[in-house]
Structure formats: C-alpha cells, structure tokens
Design a protein around this motif. Structure first.
Motif, PDB file in Angstrom:
ATOM      1  N   ALA A  42       0.839  -1.208   0.000  1.00 21.86           N
ATOM      2  CA  ALA A  42       0.000   0.000   0.000  1.00 21.86           C
ATOM      3  C   ALA A  42       0.870   1.253   0.000  1.00 21.86           C
ATOM      4  CB  ALA A  42      -0.934  -0.010   1.202  1.00 21.86           C
ATOM      5  N   ASN A  43       1.956   1.243   0.766  1.00 21.48           N
ATOM      6  CA  ASN A  43       2.845   2.408   0.817  1.00 21.48           C
ATOM      7  C   ASN A  43       3.553   2.637  -0.506  1.00 21.48           C
ATOM      8  OD1 ASN A  43       2.213   3.025   3.457  1.00 21.48           O
ATOM      9  ND2 ASN A  43       3.978   1.966   4.349  1.00 21.48           N
ATOM     10  N   GLU A  44       4.018   1.560  -1.138  1.00 21.97           N
ATOM     11  CA  GLU A  44       4.704   1.701  -2.428  1.00 21.97           C
ATOM     12  C   GLU A  44       3.746   2.211  -3.495  1.00 21.97           C
ATOM     13  OE1 GLU A  44       8.083  -1.844  -2.092  1.00 21.97           O
ATOM     14  OE2 GLU A  44       6.024  -2.328  -2.696  1.00 21.97           O
ATOM     15  N   GLU A  45       2.524   1.704  -3.488  1.00 20.91           N
ATOM     16  CA  GLU A  45       1.546   2.153  -4.473  1.00 20.91           C
ATOM     17  C   GLU A  45       1.207   3.621  -4.266  1.00 20.91           C
ATOM     18  OE1 GLU A  45      -1.952  -0.145  -6.396  1.00 20.91           O
ATOM     19  OE2 GLU A  45      -2.756   0.786  -4.573  1.00 20.91           O
ATOM     20  N   TYR A  46       1.048   4.026  -3.016  1.00 24.47           N
ATOM     21  CA  TYR A  46       0.761   5.438  -2.729  1.00 24.47           C
ATOM     22  C   TYR A  46       1.920   6.305  -3.215  1.00 24.47           C
ATOM     23  CZ  TYR A  46      -1.116   9.491  -0.290  1.00 24.47           C
ATOM     24  OH  TYR A  46      -1.641  10.736  -0.002  1.00 24.47           O
ATOM     25  N   ALA A  47       3.147   5.821  -3.008  1.00 22.65           N
ATOM     26  CA  ALA A  47       4.312   6.585  -3.463  1.00 22.65           C
ATOM     27  C   ALA A  47       4.326   6.702  -4.980  1.00 22.65           C
ATOM     28  CB  ALA A  47       5.589   5.913  -2.968  1.00 22.65           C
ATOM     29  N   LEU A  48       3.977   5.610  -5.693  1.00 24.36           N
ATOM     30  CA  LEU A  48       3.925   5.660  -7.155  1.00 24.36           C
ATOM     31  C   LEU A  48       2.921   6.710  -7.616  1.00 24.36           C
ATOM     32  CD1 LEU A  48       4.407   4.597 -10.060  1.00 24.36           C
ATOM     33  CD2 LEU A  48       2.631   2.872  -9.607  1.00 24.36           C
ATOM     34  N   PHE A  49       1.708   6.655  -7.092  1.00 27.48           N
ATOM     35  CA  PHE A  49       0.672   7.603  -7.517  1.00 27.48           C
ATOM     36  C   PHE A  49       1.067   9.038  -7.158  1.00 27.48           C
ATOM     37  CE2 PHE A  49      -1.763   3.926  -8.399  1.00 27.48           C
ATOM     38  CZ  PHE A  49      -2.898   4.290  -9.086  1.00 27.48           C
ATOM     39  N   SER A  50       1.650   9.224  -5.988  1.00 26.77           N
ATOM     40  CA  SER A  50       2.035  10.572  -5.550  1.00 26.77           C
ATOM     41  C   SER A  50       3.131  11.148  -6.433  1.00 26.77           C
ATOM     42  CB  SER A  50       2.522  10.536  -4.096  1.00 26.77           C
ATOM     43  OG  SER A  50       1.497  10.112  -3.231  1.00 26.77           O
ATOM     44  N   GLU A  51       4.178  10.351  -6.683  1.00 28.78           N
ATOM     45  CA  GLU A  51       5.283  10.842  -7.505  1.00 28.78           C
ATOM     46  C   GLU A  51       4.824  11.062  -8.944  1.00 28.78           C
ATOM     47  OE1 GLU A  51       9.700   9.409  -8.927  1.00 28.78           O
ATOM     48  OE2 GLU A  51       9.080   8.967  -6.861  1.00 28.78           O
ATOM     49  N   PHE A  52       4.011  10.152  -9.449  1.00 27.57           N
ATOM     50  CA  PHE A  52       3.457  10.290 -10.801  1.00 27.57           C
ATOM     51  C   PHE A  52       2.701  11.608 -10.936  1.00 27.57           C
ATOM     52  CE2 PHE A  52      -0.297   9.404 -13.567  1.00 27.57           C
ATOM     53  CZ  PHE A  52       0.356   9.147 -14.765  1.00 27.57           C
ATOM     54  N   LYS A  53       1.866  11.908  -9.964  1.00 29.87           N
ATOM     55  CA  LYS A  53       1.087  13.155  -9.993  1.00 29.87           C
ATOM     56  C   LYS A  53       2.015  14.370  -9.905  1.00 29.87           C
ATOM     57  CE  LYS A  53      -2.852  15.392 -10.052  1.00 29.87           C
ATOM     58  NZ  LYS A  53      -3.829  15.490  -8.965  1.00 29.87           N
ATOM     59  N   GLN A  54       3.033  14.297  -9.058  1.00 30.41           N
ATOM     60  CA  GLN A  54       3.970  15.418  -8.923  1.00 30.41           C
ATOM     61  C   GLN A  54       4.696  15.715 -10.231  1.00 30.41           C
ATOM     62  OE1 GLN A  54       6.481  14.176  -5.702  1.00 30.41           O
ATOM     63  NE2 GLN A  54       4.900  14.464  -4.146  1.00 30.41           N
ATOM     64  N   HIS A  55       4.974  14.670 -11.011  1.00 29.80           N
ATOM     65  CA  HIS A  55       5.664  14.863 -12.290  1.00 29.80           C
ATOM     66  C   HIS A  55       4.721  15.363 -13.389  1.00 29.80           C
ATOM     67  CE1 HIS A  55       9.563  13.381 -11.137  1.00 29.80           C
ATOM     68  NE2 HIS A  55       9.094  12.211 -10.746  1.00 29.80           N
ATOM     69  N   GLY A  56       3.437  15.421 -13.109  1.00 29.83           N
ATOM     70  CA  GLY A  56       2.485  15.887 -14.106  1.00 29.83           C
ATOM     71  C   GLY A  56       1.683  14.792 -14.766  1.00 29.83           C
ATOM     72  N   GLY A  57       1.772  13.565 -14.230  1.00 29.83           N
ATOM     73  CA  GLY A  57       0.927  12.487 -14.734  1.00 29.83           C
ATOM     74  C   GLY A  57      -0.530  12.799 -14.472  1.00 29.83           C
ATOM     75  N   ALA A  58      -1.416  12.379 -15.380  1.00 31.53           N
ATOM     76  CA  ALA A  58      -2.800  12.858 -15.292  1.00 31.53           C
ATOM     77  C   ALA A  58      -3.861  11.768 -15.369  1.00 31.53           C
ATOM     78  CB  ALA A  58      -3.057  13.879 -16.403  1.00 31.53           C
ATOM     79  N   GLY A  59      -3.480  10.490 -15.571  1.00 31.18           N
ATOM     80  CA  GLY A  59      -4.501   9.466 -15.735  1.00 31.18           C
ATOM     81  C   GLY A  59      -4.062   8.116 -15.183  1.00 31.18           C
ATOM     82  N   VAL A  60      -5.031   7.222 -15.032  1.00 29.43           N
ATOM     83  CA  VAL A  60      -4.760   5.854 -14.591  1.00 29.43           C
ATOM     84  C   VAL A  60      -5.730   4.909 -15.293  1.00 29.43           C
ATOM     85  CG1 VAL A  60      -6.276   6.086 -12.549  1.00 29.43           C
ATOM     86  CG2 VAL A  60      -4.508   4.305 -12.596  1.00 29.43           C
ATOM     87  N   GLU A  61      -5.234   3.735 -15.691  1.00 27.19           N
ATOM     88  CA  GLU A  61      -6.125   2.730 -16.260  1.00 27.19           C
ATOM     89  C   GLU A  61      -6.954   2.112 -15.132  1.00 27.19           C
ATOM     90  OE1 GLU A  61      -3.726   1.251 -20.255  1.00 27.19           O
ATOM     91  OE2 GLU A  61      -3.824  -0.091 -18.520  1.00 27.19           O
ATOM     92  N   VAL A  62      -8.252   2.266 -15.228  1.00 21.78           N
ATOM     93  CA  VAL A  62      -9.178   1.719 -14.236  1.00 21.78           C
ATOM     94  C   VAL A  62      -9.742   0.390 -14.736  1.00 21.78           C
ATOM     95  CG1 VAL A  62     -11.390   2.098 -13.076  1.00 21.78           C
ATOM     96  CG2 VAL A  62      -9.729   3.975 -13.268  1.00 21.78           C
ATOM     97  N   VAL A  63     -10.242   0.400 -15.967  1.00 24.75           N
ATOM     98  CA  VAL A  63     -10.819  -0.801 -16.575  1.00 24.75           C
ATOM     99  C   VAL A  63      -9.819  -1.306 -17.613  1.00 24.75           C
ATOM    100  CG1 VAL A  63     -12.726  -1.713 -17.927  1.00 24.75           C
ATOM    101  CG2 VAL A  63     -13.166  -0.008 -16.160  1.00 24.75           C
ATOM    102  N   THR A  64      -9.188  -2.448 -17.290  1.00 24.23           N
ATOM    103  CA  THR A  64      -8.150  -2.986 -18.157  1.00 24.23           C
ATOM    104  C   THR A  64      -8.184  -4.513 -18.091  1.00 24.23           C
ATOM    105  OG1 THR A  64      -5.778  -2.941 -18.677  1.00 24.23           O
ATOM    106  CG2 THR A  64      -6.381  -2.763 -16.363  1.00 24.23           C
ATOM    107  N   GLY A  65      -7.599  -5.154 -19.075  1.00 22.30           N
ATOM    108  CA  GLY A  65      -7.730  -6.591 -19.222  1.00 22.30           C
ATOM    109  C   GLY A  65      -7.223  -7.409 -18.059  1.00 22.30           C
ATOM    110  N   SER A  66      -6.273  -6.877 -17.286  1.00 22.64           N
ATOM    111  CA  SER A  66      -5.711  -7.650 -16.173  1.00 22.64           C
ATOM    112  C   SER A  66      -6.339  -7.302 -14.825  1.00 22.64           C
ATOM    113  CB  SER A  66      -4.192  -7.449 -16.106  1.00 22.64           C
ATOM    114  OG  SER A  66      -3.872  -6.085 -16.011  1.00 22.64           O
ATOM    115  N   HIS A  67      -7.331  -6.416 -14.791  1.00 21.95           N
ATOM    116  CA  HIS A  67      -7.988  -6.062 -13.533  1.00 21.95           C
ATOM    117  C   HIS A  67      -9.244  -6.906 -13.318  1.00 21.95           C
ATOM    118  CE1 HIS A  67      -6.268  -1.710 -12.873  1.00 21.95           C
ATOM    119  NE2 HIS A  67      -5.346  -2.658 -12.830  1.00 21.95           N
TER     120      HIS A  67
END
Length: 287
Positions: free
Chosen positions: A202-227
C-alpha cells in the motif's frame, strides 16, 4: 464523448510484441465496436501513422499512444502516453534510449536458458520479433511454447524468465519522471497502466501515484484486461483520490494469447472523468 464510449486505449502490434499488424488490429477493434482506439506499442511510436490511417479507414476516432517501461521501487512499471505528437523528436530519442540494452539483455537470457539445456533460444525468439530492437520475454515465451518446452505462456513464466528462475535478466528502464516529461512535452497525457499488476505494498503504491502526480501524470487505467471487477472499484477510488482521469484498454497482444479482446471490457464508471474528455482536441476524428 462520454464515459459510455467504447474506447480501447491499450494494445500492441508487431511493431513491439503483438502478433497483428496495426491494420489488422484496427479491423479487429472496429469489428468489436470500438469507437475510439489507440495503438500503444512498448517503447515505440513507429506504428503510429499506420495506425491512425487504419483507424480512419475503419471509421474509428484515434489517439496516438505508446507504453513506456520505467523502473520504480525496483519494479518495472508501465506508463501509457496518449494524444502526443507522433513526430516529436525528444520523445523518439527517449524511447530509442529506453529500447537500448534489450539486445544485450536478450543474449544473457539465452545464455541462462542454454545453461539449463534450452539451446538457440535467442535465434528462436528472433523468429517472433517484428522489431529486433524490442526483443522481449514475450518472444522467448512464444519460442518455448512453440518448441514444446512449455505447454503455454503461464507455464513459461512459472518455470522461466521471472525473478529467481532461469532466463531472468533485469533491465534498468527509464525514470518515471523522464517518461512523464517526454509524454507531456510532446503534447500528450501520461497514464499509469494496469496498476494492480505491480503487486506493490500500500505504501509503495501510494508513493507511485504521488510521484506520478507530482511529475504531471494525469490518468490511470481503471478498466483494463488484467484487472478484476473488484480492482475496477479500487482504482476508480484511487483515480478520484488523486484527481486523475480514468482510462480503459484491453492490453490486447494476440488472438491466441490475450484473455481480453479489443473493445470487450466493461465501460468506465460514470463518476470518473475519462481521459478522452481531457484529450478531445487531440483525438483524430473518424473519417
């Protein structure tokens, strides 16, 4: 364009590790009712003009796409780029640098497989490669299945090519910030691909999303073949928590290998902002 659009914004052609051409993918997507399509070859944009022309010929709207491999917390993570200029020189240079080293890595994978009695794996894998710069574990897996070493791809990855098994060779990919910057500066949007696949804490995932957002990332795959259905809900909530737009894509590679076909996923939950709403000015309209 609403959440109820049949958009498939993640798939692969022979330009990376898929088995169909961009034109064959476009025809398959159209036959399955896809209205907005993107080809997202791994670390490669060489098929983009073909894909856009094929989409237009099939009457589909099109977004440019790629899937960039990055290293984060010691794990390979994939970042999809959508809606960028396919002729952007900086993006092309970055992707070329990221592809560098795959050949040497593949040779070492073959040496490890030879040590356990599997000969000529590099030459065998090359037979399945559309683009030699992008030789990957997928191509080795196809060789191992076709030669009868393994029954199917899941068995390959249980016995070989994964950490602790013969044929596993790690590769240092691009940095997360660089990948997001290349996409953004080429006019596109960065999206975290299939986040449930990374098995982060959970901590690593939060760090990924946080750093991604800080760099200007704007989206996430919600509905995808492996989910799973439960993971759709999990990442819909993550999208809302981090203020990210939501994407949808099958991650289709091959009619013989992929569990999810182009255009067959559930629609995005209506409460989310679809990535295509934010990229409306970059969608290439249907003919």
């Amino acid at each position: 364009m609403s959440s109820y659009l049949n958009a498939d914004l993640h798939c692969h052609s022979v330009v990376s590790d898929g088995t169909l051409t961009p034109e064959e993918l476009a025809a398959r997507a159209s036959a399955n009712g896809v209205e907005l399509w993107a080809l997202t070859d791994h670390d490669e944009i060489g098929g983009q003009h073909r894909a856009a022309a094929a989409a237009r010929a099939q009457g589909m709207a099109y977004l440019t796409g790629t899937e960039i491999s990055v290293t984060f917390a010691g794990t390979t993570v994939h970042i999809v780029g959508l809606g960028f200029d396919p002729d952007d020189a900086q993006l092309a240079r970055g992707l070329h640098a990221t592809r560098g080293g795959r050949g040497e890595r593949a040779q070492e994978m073959a040496r490890q497989l030879a040590a356990v009695g599997i000969q000529d794996a590099y030459e065998g894998a090359l037979r399945y490669v559309g683009n030699p710069e992008l030789i990957s574990r997928t191509h080795f897996a196809r060789f191992l299945v076709e030669t009868g070493v393994c029954r199917d791809t899941p068995e390959v990855f249980r016995r070989y090519l994964t950490e602790g098994k013969p044929g596993y060779v790690p590769h240092r990919w691009a940095a997360l910030g660089d990948a997001v910057r290349w996409i953004r500066e080429a006019g596109g949007m960065a999206v975290i691909a299939h986040p449930a696949r990374y098995k982060f804490s959970a901590n690593e995932e939060y760090a990924l999303f946080s750093e991604f957002k800080q760099h200007g990332g704007a989206g996430v795959e919600v509905v995808t073949g492996s989910h799973t259905v439960a993971e759709y809900a999990t990442y819909a909530a993550m999208a809302q928590e981090f203020g990210l737009a939501a994407s949808r894509g099958s991650d289709f590679h091959s009619p013989d290998e992929s569990h999810t076909d182009l255009g067959t996923l559930p629609l995005l939950p209506g409460a989310l902002t679809p990535v295509w709403e934010l990229l409306a000015d970059r969608v290439r309209p249907a003919a």
